[in-house]
Scaffold this motif. Structure first.
Motif, PDB file in Angstrom:
ATOM      1  N   VAL B  19       3.461   0.942  -1.261  1.00  0.00           N
ATOM      2  CA  VAL B  19       2.027   0.968  -0.873  1.00  0.00           C
ATOM      3  C   VAL B  19       1.072   1.497  -1.929  1.00  0.00           C
ATOM      4  O   VAL B  19      -0.164   1.082  -1.924  1.00  0.00           O
ATOM      5  CB  VAL B  19       2.176   2.004   0.280  1.00  0.00           C
ATOM      6  CG1 VAL B  19       0.844   2.614   0.901  1.00  0.00           C
ATOM      7  CG2 VAL B  19       3.086   1.566   1.372  1.00  0.00           C
ATOM      8  N   LEU B  20       1.575   2.511  -2.715  1.00  0.00           N
ATOM      9  CA  LEU B  20       0.528   2.820  -3.779  1.00  0.00           C
ATOM     10  C   LEU B  20       0.237   1.779  -4.718  1.00  0.00           C
ATOM     11  O   LEU B  20      -0.935   1.877  -4.789  1.00  0.00           O
ATOM     12  CB  LEU B  20       1.352   4.080  -4.704  1.00  0.00           C
ATOM     13  CG  LEU B  20       0.639   4.943  -5.713  1.00  0.00           C
ATOM     14  CD1 LEU B  20      -0.231   5.668  -4.885  1.00  0.00           C
ATOM     15  CD2 LEU B  20       1.546   5.516  -6.610  1.00  0.00           C
ATOM     16  N   LEU B  21       1.232   0.928  -5.173  1.00  0.00           N
ATOM     17  CA  LEU B  21       0.875  -0.139  -5.826  1.00  0.00           C
ATOM     18  C   LEU B  21       0.075  -1.224  -5.200  1.00  0.00           C
ATOM     19  O   LEU B  21      -0.966  -1.512  -5.897  1.00  0.00           O
ATOM     20  CB  LEU B  21       2.046  -0.809  -6.314  1.00  0.00           C
ATOM     21  CG  LEU B  21       3.041   0.007  -7.620  1.00  0.00           C
ATOM     22  CD1 LEU B  21       4.076  -0.902  -7.930  1.00  0.00           C
ATOM     23  CD2 LEU B  21       1.898  -0.093  -8.913  1.00  0.00           C
ATOM     24  N   ALA B  22       0.277  -1.519  -4.182  1.00  0.00           N
ATOM     25  CA  ALA B  22      -0.189  -3.041  -3.366  1.00  0.00           C
ATOM     26  C   ALA B  22      -1.432  -2.528  -2.891  1.00  0.00           C
ATOM     27  O   ALA B  22      -2.468  -3.552  -2.824  1.00  0.00           O
ATOM     28  CB  ALA B  22       0.612  -3.316  -2.577  1.00  0.00           C
ATOM     29  N   VAL B  23      -1.711  -1.154  -2.241  1.00  0.00           N
ATOM     30  CA  VAL B  23      -2.635  -1.092  -1.484  1.00  0.00           C
ATOM     31  C   VAL B  23      -3.641   0.058  -1.934  1.00  0.00           C
ATOM     32  O   VAL B  23      -5.051  -0.088  -2.147  1.00  0.00           O
ATOM     33  CB  VAL B  23      -2.426  -0.271  -0.029  1.00  0.00           C
ATOM     34  CG1 VAL B  23      -3.531  -0.176   0.717  1.00  0.00           C
ATOM     35  CG2 VAL B  23      -1.533  -1.478   0.741  1.00  0.00           C
TER      36      VAL B  23
END
Lengths: 265, 276
Positions: B19-23
């Motif tokens: 979630v951190l990387l993609a969003v």
């Protein structure tokens, strides 16, 4: 009970049915007719559009790309999201609350914003080092997580895991043993249902497929949109084919969940 | 192996990382870029937003269409859920239908509506030959509202079916025994008890409509003047590329949606506490 129902509530139900059914029926009729522009009813029943669309190499390659990439994303979601949801629900209300909040995130940061952010950073900036397919698979996963979290959460609530854990501890079993030998087998149908649901949802997603992959990898939904301008009948045939598959998978999911709750009750 | 206190955090770590990387990382990076441009004082996108009424209109359109489709969907969906609670035998068929409707959005929906109500649409032409002119244009706000209602109404019915069913049973029998008619029951008992669910479902419907990109884009291309389409067109468009303004619009949308979702959750929780 009937005395309490409002008189116009049935009218509302009819309106819901009309809004839900009219668009799919229109597409269905269009896909199976030679032409539909001269009168209120379509003319000339035919399978030709369906056969033509199934034989088009461009459609075949888009279907394969879509199925592979969306399955990869759904699998990633199941692995990372499933692990998080199961362990959190077993042990920590705090982490469960965090995951509940996380599953609201795609509502606050919508797919189009996620897609544009990924396009600018992962393609525009770091595109030289990153594989576009991997970027797509990772970027689509957070959008699928809410679906998994909700479905798996419902299955675990139904299972009522607290007494199971207590019994296992009393009998001297470790958490790992309980998870491996009891919970995962009990949850297996729910996990398969989650995977199928995520797969279908990812395959029918438009914003990321169009904005992030548009131009380099052709996916099903953008292809449907492109085909509308060339031949509406073919585009309708493609919609019918995809919804036939989705409905079949939906029925499988429902069957799996029903079997799971019967088996566990 | 017994699960330690750290186990849930370790199990959640891969998900949090994704979630951190993609969003969050791309969102923070874009928002940071916009803010630093403005703080340095050069080419702040706020000027573009204020100078051009077109983008403010997109903000207004998004709020208008999300709010109106939500209110209409809540009204119809709630009434339909009441009908379903009274007819248990219809529940299964209706839930299948509503599921199809809620998922038949985006490109397939645009195809269907163009076929029925477009300039050459069969229903529009059929009605015109009977002397009836449809009061809306599919590419305008009226057409967009119709399209949103096609998925918002079934979705509202699906989400409200369970809360309405929970009202079933003793409460209604008691009210009927005491002589309350349907209108009195719903005004004094049913609706106040349902209110928290209506607010929560309403906030999700609002967010669902505001986030919709495929439906407006497939219906009227980049000329659809709603936030989701503007955010994309300002980056992917070749002519009017303005990533700073796109980031600002995304931030505005984020603020709006957080306000709606968090506000609704807060009010619903307060109301439930008052009830219990």
């Amino acid at each position: 009970m009937k005395r309490i129902g409002l008189p116009w509530s049935r009218l509302a139900l009819a309106l819901v049915a009309l809004l839900a059914v009219l668009p799919p029926v229109a597409v269905l009729l269009y896909a199976f007719s030679t032409r539909w522009d001269r009168s209120l009813l379509p003319e000339g029943a035919t399978w030709a559009w369906l056969v033509e669309v199934a034989r088009t190499p461009r459609v075949q390659s888009a279907v394969v790309q879509t199925l592979v990439l969306s399955l990869a994303s759904a699998t990633l979601t199941l692995l990372v999201g499933g692990t998080a949801t199961i362990v959190a629900r077993l042990t920590s209300p705090r982490v469960t609350a965090l995951l509940d909040t996380l599953s609201l995130l795609p509502y606050a940061i919508p797919p189009v914003v996620i897609a544009i952010g990924a396009l600018e950073l992962f393609v525009g900036r770091w595109g030289a080092w990153l594989d576009l397919r991997v970027v797509y698979v990772v970027v689509a996963a957070p959008l699928l997580f809410p679906l998994l979290h909700k479905t798996l959460g419902a299955a675990m609530r139904q299972l009522d895991v607290a007494p199971l854990m207590e019994a296992a501890h009393t009998l001297g079993a470790t958490d790992g043993f309980l998870l491996r030998r009891v919970l995962l087998p009990l949850l297996a149908p729910a996990l398969v249902a989650c995977l199928l649901l995520c797969w279908v949802t990812a395959a029918m997603e438009f914003a990321i497929a169009n904005l992030l992959l548009g131009g380099s990898i052709e996916m099903l939904q953008p292809l449907m949109n492109g085909m509308r301008g060339v031949n509406g009948h073919l585009s309708a045939a493609l919609v019918v084919l995809s919804f036939a598959v989705i409905t079949a998978i939906g029925l499988m999911v429902e069957g799996l969940m029903a079997w799971n709750s019967r088996r566990n009750s | 192996m017994n699960l330690s206190k750290r186990a849930p955090w370790i199990a959640a770590a891969p998900l949090l990382l994704v979630v951190l990387l993609a969003v969050l990382l791309p969102f923070a990076w874009r928002s940071g870029g916009f803010l630093s441009d403005c703080l340095r004082g050069d080419e702040c996108a706020v000027h573009d937003l204020v100078a051009d009424g077109y983008y403010l209109k997109a903000v207004f359109n998004t709020i208008w269409i999300s709010a109106s489709s939500t209110l209409v969907a809540l009204a119809i969906g709630c009434a339909a859920a009441v009908a379903l609670a009274a007819q248990p035998s219809w529940r299964r068929a209706s839930s299948v239908l509503a599921n199809i409707g809620a998922n038949f959005a985006g490109v397939p929906l645009a195809l269907a509506l163009t076929l029925l109500f477009g300039v050459q649409g069969v229903l529009r032409q059929g009605l015109a030959s009977a002397g009836i002119a449809l009061p809306f244009d599919l590419e305008g706000n009226g057409g967009l509202l119709l399209a949103y209602l096609c998925f918002q109404v079934p979705l509202a019915t699906l989400m409200l079916a369970l809360p309405v069913q929970m009202l079933e049973g003793g409460l209604m029998d008691a009210a009927a025994t005491l002589g309350a008619g349907p209108v009195l029951f719903w005004r004094r008992v049913g609706l106040p008890l349902l209110l928290p669910s209506l607010i929560e479902v309403g906030s999700l419907l609002f967010a669902n409509a505001a986030a919709a990109y495929a439906t407006p884009f497939a219906l009227s291309g980049t000329s659809a003047n709603v936030l989701a389409v503007r955010i994309a067109a300002l980056v992917s468009g070749d002519i009017f590329s303005n990533p700073g303004l796109s980031s600002l619009l995304a931030l505005l949308m984020f603020a709006l949606l957080v306000l709606v979702i968090a506000g609704a959750n807060l009010i619903a929780r307060r109301l439930r506490r008052l009830d219990s």
